[in-house]
Design a protein around this motif. Structure first.
Motif, PDB file in Angstrom:
ATOM      1  N   ALA A  61       0.912  -1.297  -0.060  1.00 21.86           N
ATOM      2  CA  ALA A  61      -0.009   0.063   0.062  1.00 21.86           C
ATOM      3  C   ALA A  61       0.950   1.167  -0.030  1.00 21.86           C
ATOM      4  CB  ALA A  61      -0.958  -0.038   1.222  1.00 21.86           C
ATOM      5  N   GLY A  62       2.010   1.306  -0.463  1.00 21.27           N
ATOM      6  CA  GLY A  62       3.205   2.207  -0.704  1.00 21.27           C
ATOM      7  C   GLY A  62       3.744   2.359  -2.088  1.00 21.27           C
ATOM      8  N   CYS A  63       5.039   2.118  -1.783  1.00 24.43           N
ATOM      9  CA  CYS A  63       5.647   2.136  -3.221  1.00 24.43           C
ATOM     10  C   CYS A  63       5.988   0.772  -3.789  1.00 24.43           C
ATOM     11  CB  CYS A  63       7.404   2.460  -2.600  1.00 24.43           C
ATOM     12  SG  CYS A  63       8.099   1.081  -1.585  1.00 24.43           S
ATOM     13  N   ARG A  64       5.096  -0.224  -3.326  1.00 23.59           N
ATOM     14  CA  ARG A  64       5.106  -1.466  -3.676  1.00 23.59           C
ATOM     15  C   ARG A  64       6.421  -2.227  -3.976  1.00 23.59           C
ATOM     16  NH1 ARG A  64       0.498  -3.147  -4.611  1.00 23.59           N
ATOM     17  NH2 ARG A  64       0.983  -4.776  -5.871  1.00 23.59           N
ATOM     18  N   ARG A  65       7.768  -1.945  -3.576  1.00 25.80           N
ATOM     19  CA  ARG A  65       8.858  -2.579  -3.502  1.00 25.80           C
ATOM     20  C   ARG A  65       8.905  -3.698  -2.570  1.00 25.80           C
ATOM     21  NH1 ARG A  65      12.276   1.361  -6.181  1.00 25.80           N
ATOM     22  NH2 ARG A  65      13.965  -0.117  -6.186  1.00 25.80           N
ATOM     23  N   TRP A  66       9.628  -4.678  -2.894  1.00 24.90           N
ATOM     24  CA  TRP A  66       9.909  -5.703  -2.068  1.00 24.90           C
ATOM     25  C   TRP A  66      11.231  -5.317  -1.280  1.00 24.90           C
ATOM     26  CZ3 TRP A  66       7.356  -9.943  -0.771  1.00 24.90           C
ATOM     27  CH2 TRP A  66       6.312 -10.364  -1.602  1.00 24.90           C
ATOM     28  N   ILE A  67      11.029  -5.726   0.179  1.00 23.05           N
ATOM     29  CA  ILE A  67      12.065  -5.400   1.189  1.00 23.05           C
ATOM     30  C   ILE A  67      12.562  -6.387   1.792  1.00 23.05           C
ATOM     31  CG2 ILE A  67      11.773  -2.721   1.114  1.00 23.05           C
ATOM     32  CD1 ILE A  67      10.606  -3.118   3.859  1.00 23.05           C
ATOM     33  N   ARG A  68      13.753  -6.470   2.417  1.00 20.31           N
ATOM     34  CA  ARG A  68      13.981  -7.680   3.323  1.00 20.31           C
ATOM     35  C   ARG A  68      14.512  -7.005   4.745  1.00 20.31           C
ATOM     36  NH1 ARG A  68      19.539 -10.671   2.177  1.00 20.31           N
ATOM     37  NH2 ARG A  68      18.686 -11.747   3.886  1.00 20.31           N
ATOM     38  N   VAL A  69      13.716  -7.591   5.812  1.00 19.40           N
ATOM     39  CA  VAL A  69      13.739  -7.089   7.041  1.00 19.40           C
ATOM     40  C   VAL A  69      14.421  -8.116   7.937  1.00 19.40           C
ATOM     41  CG1 VAL A  69      12.255  -6.180   8.867  1.00 19.40           C
ATOM     42  CG2 VAL A  69      11.652  -5.722   6.507  1.00 19.40           C
ATOM     43  N   ARG A  70      15.198  -7.698   8.972  1.00 16.71           N
ATOM     44  CA  ARG A  70      15.600  -8.707   9.820  1.00 16.71           C
ATOM     45  C   ARG A  70      14.907  -8.238  11.284  1.00 16.71           C
ATOM     46  NH1 ARG A  70      19.054 -12.185  10.854  1.00 16.71           N
ATOM     47  NH2 ARG A  70      20.509 -12.587  12.869  1.00 16.71           N
ATOM     48  N   ARG A  71      14.182  -9.067  11.906  1.00 14.70           N
ATOM     49  CA  ARG A  71      13.061  -8.788  12.879  1.00 14.70           C
ATOM     50  C   ARG A  71      13.189  -9.720  13.819  1.00 14.70           C
ATOM     51  NH1 ARG A  71       7.689  -9.640  13.768  1.00 14.70           N
ATOM     52  NH2 ARG A  71       7.944 -11.419  12.264  1.00 14.70           N
ATOM     53  N   ASP A  72      13.065  -9.630  15.218  1.00 18.98           N
ATOM     54  CA  ASP A  72      13.093 -10.511  16.260  1.00 18.98           C
ATOM     55  C   ASP A  72      11.737 -10.980  16.438  1.00 18.98           C
ATOM     56  OD1 ASP A  72      12.695 -11.658  19.009  1.00 18.98           O
ATOM     57  OD2 ASP A  72      14.983 -11.012  18.955  1.00 18.98           O
ATOM     58  N   THR A  73      11.451 -12.355  16.230  1.00 15.73           N
ATOM     59  CA  THR A  73      10.274 -12.783  16.238  1.00 15.73           C
ATOM     60  C   THR A  73       9.255 -12.923  17.801  1.00 15.73           C
ATOM     61  OG1 THR A  73      10.833 -14.840  16.304  1.00 15.73           O
ATOM     62  CG2 THR A  73      10.464 -14.134  14.088  1.00 15.73           C
ATOM     63  N   LEU A  74      10.414 -12.765  18.734  1.00  9.38           N
ATOM     64  CA  LEU A  74       9.765 -12.811  19.846  1.00  9.38           C
ATOM     65  C   LEU A  74       9.430 -11.315  20.682  1.00  9.38           C
ATOM     66  CD1 LEU A  74       9.074 -14.467  22.349  1.00  9.38           C
ATOM     67  CD2 LEU A  74      11.408 -14.022  23.174  1.00  9.38           C
ATOM     68  N   THR A  75      10.411 -10.382  20.174  1.00  6.86           N
ATOM     69  CA  THR A  75       9.969  -9.049  20.653  1.00  6.86           C
ATOM     70  C   THR A  75       9.553  -8.028  19.631  1.00  6.86           C
ATOM     71  OG1 THR A  75      12.261  -8.157  19.974  1.00  6.86           O
ATOM     72  CG2 THR A  75      12.279  -9.208  22.173  1.00  6.86           C
ATOM     73  N   HIS A  76       9.363  -8.518  18.484  1.00  2.00           N
ATOM     74  CA  HIS A  76       8.885  -7.637  17.214  1.00  2.00           C
ATOM     75  C   HIS A  76      10.045  -6.667  16.903  1.00  2.00           C
ATOM     76  CE1 HIS A  76       4.527  -9.533  17.303  1.00  2.00           C
ATOM     77  NE2 HIS A  76       5.526 -10.408  17.158  1.00  2.00           N
ATOM     78  N   GLN A  77      10.969  -6.264  17.556  1.00  6.78           N
ATOM     79  CA  GLN A  77      12.005  -5.286  17.354  1.00  6.78           C
ATOM     80  C   GLN A  77      12.614  -5.718  15.974  1.00  6.78           C
ATOM     81  OE1 GLN A  77      15.524  -5.248  19.641  1.00  6.78           O
ATOM     82  NE2 GLN A  77      16.131  -3.184  19.051  1.00  6.78           N
ATOM     83  N   VAL A  78      12.536  -4.474  15.163  1.00  8.44           N
ATOM     84  CA  VAL A  78      13.291  -4.651  13.823  1.00  8.44           C
ATOM     85  C   VAL A  78      14.581  -4.058  13.988  1.00  8.44           C
ATOM     86  CG1 VAL A  78      13.185  -3.473  11.498  1.00  8.44           C
ATOM     87  CG2 VAL A  78      11.005  -3.822  12.695  1.00  8.44           C
ATOM     88  N   LEU A  79      15.421  -5.059  13.388  1.00  6.76           N
ATOM     89  CA  LEU A  79      16.951  -5.091  13.475  1.00  6.76           C
ATOM     90  C   LEU A  79      17.545  -4.302  12.376  1.00  6.76           C
ATOM     91  CD1 LEU A  79      17.252  -8.596  14.947  1.00  6.76           C
ATOM     92  CD2 LEU A  79      17.373  -6.458  16.394  1.00  6.76           C
ATOM     93  N   SER A  80      17.023  -4.372  11.203  1.00  7.24           N
ATOM     94  CA  SER A  80      17.657  -3.748  10.120  1.00  7.24           C
ATOM     95  C   SER A  80      16.582  -3.907   8.990  1.00  7.24           C
ATOM     96  CB  SER A  80      18.840  -4.427   9.628  1.00  7.24           C
ATOM     97  OG  SER A  80      18.715  -5.675   9.016  1.00  7.24           O
ATOM     98  N   SER A  81      16.644  -3.109   7.934  1.00  8.53           N
ATOM     99  CA  SER A  81      15.939  -3.394   6.715  1.00  8.53           C
ATOM    100  C   SER A  81      16.504  -2.858   5.532  1.00  8.53           C
ATOM    101  CB  SER A  81      14.632  -2.798   6.815  1.00  8.53           C
ATOM    102  OG  SER A  81      14.629  -1.199   6.448  1.00  8.53           O
ATOM    103  N   ALA A  82      16.434  -3.384   4.508  1.00  6.65           N
ATOM    104  CA  ALA A  82      17.314  -3.192   3.130  1.00  6.65           C
ATOM    105  C   ALA A  82      16.323  -3.545   1.964  1.00  6.65           C
ATOM    106  CB  ALA A  82      18.383  -3.703   3.104  1.00  6.65           C
ATOM    107  N   PRO A  83      16.723  -2.894   0.834  1.00  8.91           N
ATOM    108  CA  PRO A  83      16.050  -3.371  -0.412  1.00  8.91           C
ATOM    109  C   PRO A  83      16.118  -4.746  -0.743  1.00  8.91           C
ATOM    110  CG  PRO A  83      17.240  -1.354  -0.890  1.00  8.91           C
ATOM    111  CD  PRO A  83      17.670  -1.785   0.412  1.00  8.91           C
ATOM    112  N   ALA A  84      15.186  -5.656  -1.114  1.00  8.42           N
ATOM    113  CA  ALA A  84      15.567  -6.953  -1.633  1.00  8.42           C
ATOM    114  C   ALA A  84      16.773  -7.070  -2.695  1.00  8.42           C
ATOM    115  CB  ALA A  84      14.206  -7.720  -2.076  1.00  8.42           C
ATOM    116  N   ALA A  85      17.405  -7.893  -2.418  1.00  9.90           N
ATOM    117  CA  ALA A  85      18.685  -8.041  -3.184  1.00  9.90           C
ATOM    118  C   ALA A  85      18.367  -8.161  -4.752  1.00  9.90           C
ATOM    119  CB  ALA A  85      19.743  -9.228  -2.602  1.00  9.90           C
ATOM    120  N   GLN A  86      17.533  -9.167  -4.987  1.00  8.01           N
ATOM    121  CA  GLN A  86      17.073  -9.614  -6.127  1.00  8.01           C
ATOM    122  C   GLN A  86      15.635  -9.706  -6.470  1.00  8.01           C
ATOM    123  OE1 GLN A  86      19.786 -12.725  -5.885  1.00  8.01           O
ATOM    124  NE2 GLN A  86      18.414 -13.975  -4.496  1.00  8.01           N
ATOM    125  N   PRO A  87      15.079  -9.847  -7.671  1.00 12.44           N
ATOM    126  CA  PRO A  87      13.688 -10.129  -7.730  1.00 12.44           C
ATOM    127  C   PRO A  87      13.070 -11.265  -7.149  1.00 12.44           C
ATOM    128  CG  PRO A  87      14.942  -9.800  -9.929  1.00 12.44           C
ATOM    129  CD  PRO A  87      15.849  -9.982  -8.750  1.00 12.44           C
TER     130      PRO A  87
END
Lengths: 90, 417
Positions: A61-87
């Motif tokens: 519902a925004g730029c429609r780009r794919w991103i990769r996110v490193r997130r803690d599944t217990l605390t939900h803290q987002v550790l990093s985010s970056a553009p997806a490396a490949q399609p």
């Protein structure tokens, strides 16, 4: 509400995103050359960690780009985010 | 002690101060024939049926918190067997039959209430799908009734059945034997029954490691010491991947949080369970008078056993669209539980690549209603080292063999099941 930092748009509500699942699985190369076990592992088996997890999201519902996110599944803290490396083929 | 009208009267004379404890609180022994990891409904039922059906009583159930404090105490208490595919239909129907006699079997009131489970149809595609499912159920000997819009309106007059409703209702599929049960009582009843047959229920005992030697697990490291076990059964729902990982076993499971909420209690107003597959929503009224409602997963991997607002908003919007009369009810409490979502939406009960390690997982949204049959089949699998006919299809290797049991046809995206 959880905020995900889109590398293109900045922090946005999680409801703007569509989840794309585990980013740890790598699609095997030539399907003819791949063993059944390797293929089953790619399609069905997940690490499912309780802690940091690499995952794909689409800012649908925004730029429609794919991103990769490193997130803690217990605390939900987002550790990093970056553009997806490949399609992405979710 | 057997609970009866006589024990009730006898204890009334001592002002109900001398009731014995319902189960012991033993120290863990150094070795057991079978150790079940996870003291929820499934683990306790497994221990109960190991003792009752198979005569195996040197059994421990290890629970990291208190029994029934995980998903057994967090679900919305619905029981039903309205499944389309044969393996699911037979398994869940066996479960429903056990529910029907469970209070008498356990000598413990699990408050099974066959108040009916109604699936609402909102489109012609829904009607087709529900007729197909209802017919499949009847061919499998399970009760199913197809209701017209008028019959739905008569049965649940509070529903907005007008043609201008946000989600127009044009029919429904009803299973009258479905309904609800008291979730805590299920854990307590199985715990009491298992304990009376010699099973050790060990609470506050978290598993911290599984000691693997070749293709066997020799013992379990816990916060209350090391326990050796000849056979080990894993029944830890959302934490299946986490604990199986301690033995180096990877599973076709992702863990997702599912939320539920209750309203303030009101007088009896809704006497059945109403669900809508199209809206992804279900509601019933508890015996205390609260409306119990829930809907979607949060749709991303999570071990966070807590609530957050987007799914709550979805559930409340759905409630008000279907039942406008509830608009002034206040919500009392929300919570979350973590689900072991399998890759085809169906459970796994069976053997693992390790010789003496068995798993019972992949319950997705539907573990509570499965509790009796899950314990029944898992106990059989552990006792005989091979599955019962009812869980023969629920193997771990079915994914690689192309024998997935995908009720929804969703593919390997566990959060959509």
């Amino acid at each position: 509400m959880m905020l995900l930092p889109c590398p293109y748009c900045g922090p946005r509500d999680v409801t703007e995103f569509t989840y794309g699942g585990d980013d740890g699985t790598v699609r095997p190369g030539d399907p003819q050359a791949v063993s059944d076990a390797r293929w089953v592992s790619y399609v069905y088996i997940r690490d499912n960690p309780r802690g940091p997890h690499d995952e794909l999201w689409q800012h649908s519902a925004g730029c429609r780009r794919w991103i990769r996110v490193r997130r803690d599944t217990l605390t939900h803290q987002v550790l990093s985010s970056a553009p997806a490396a490949q399609p992405v083929q979710p | 002690m057997k609970y009866s009208i006589y024990s009730l009267v006898r204890n009334a004379f001592s002002y109900h101060e001398n009731w014995p404890r319902a189960w012991r609180s033993p120290e863990p022994k150094s070795e057991y024939d079978v150790v079940i990891i996870g003291g929820g409904g499934h683990g306790l039922a497994t221990a109960y049926y190991l003792a009752k059906n198979h005569g195996i009583t040197n059994v421990a159930v290890l629970e990291k918190g208190y029994i029934g404090g995980g998903n057994t105490g967090r679900n919305t208490t619905i029981v039903r067997s309205n499944y389309y595919l044969d393996p699911n239909a037979h398994f869940y129907e066996h479960s429903l039959k056990l529910w029907e006699g469970l209070s008498a079997d356990l000598n413990y009131n699990v408050m099974y209430s066959p108040r009916g489970v109604l699936n609402l149809a909102h489109s012609y595609a829904d009607l087709d799908a529900y007729s197909r499912r209802g017919n499949a159920m009847r061919l499998n000997g399970i009760d199913a009734e197809f209701l017209t819009r008028e019959e739905v309106a008569r049965m649940v007059p509070l529903l907005d059945c007008s043609p201008h409703a946000r989600y127009p209702i044009i029919g429904g599929l009803l299973q009258r034997r479905g309904g609800t049960a008291r979730h805590d009582a299920v854990a307590w009843g199985y715990a009491r029954g298992a304990d009376a047959r010699g099973v050790d229920i060990i609470q506050q005992c978290e598993v911290t490691g599984l000691r693997r030697n070749g293709n066997r697990i020799e013992g379990i490291d816990t916060t209350r010491g090391y326990v050796r076990a000849k056979k080990i059964g894993l029944a830890v729902s959302g934490h299946s991947g986490h604990v199986a990982g301690m033995a180096g076993v990877r599973l076709p499971i992702e863990t997702h949080v599912l939320q539920a909420l209750v309203s303030e209690p009101v007088k009896p107003i809704l006497d059945t369970v109403v669900t809508s597959g199209a809206v992804h929503f279900y509601v019933s009224q508890s015996d205390k008078g609260e409306l119990v409602l829930g809907g979607d997963l949060d749709m991303y991997n999570s071990y966070g056993q807590r609530s957050n607002l987007p799914p709550v908003e979805h559930a409340v919007q759905s409630l008000l669209a279907l039942f406008p009369c509830f608009s002034r009810l206040r919500m009392l409490r929300t919570w979350g539980g973590v689900m072991d979502m399998s890759m085809d939406g169906s459970p796994i009960i069976g053997k693992t690549p390790l010789d003496n390690f068995y798993i019972d997982c992949g319950w997705c949204y539907g573990g509570f209603k499965a509790t009796p049959a899950s314990g029944w089949c898992f106990a059989h699998t552990i006792a005989h080292d091979q599955p019962h006919a009812l869980n023969a299809a629920y193997t771990l290797d079915r994914y690689g063999l192309g024998r997935t049991i995908d009720e929804r046809g969703g593919g390997p995206y566990p959060w959509v099941h």
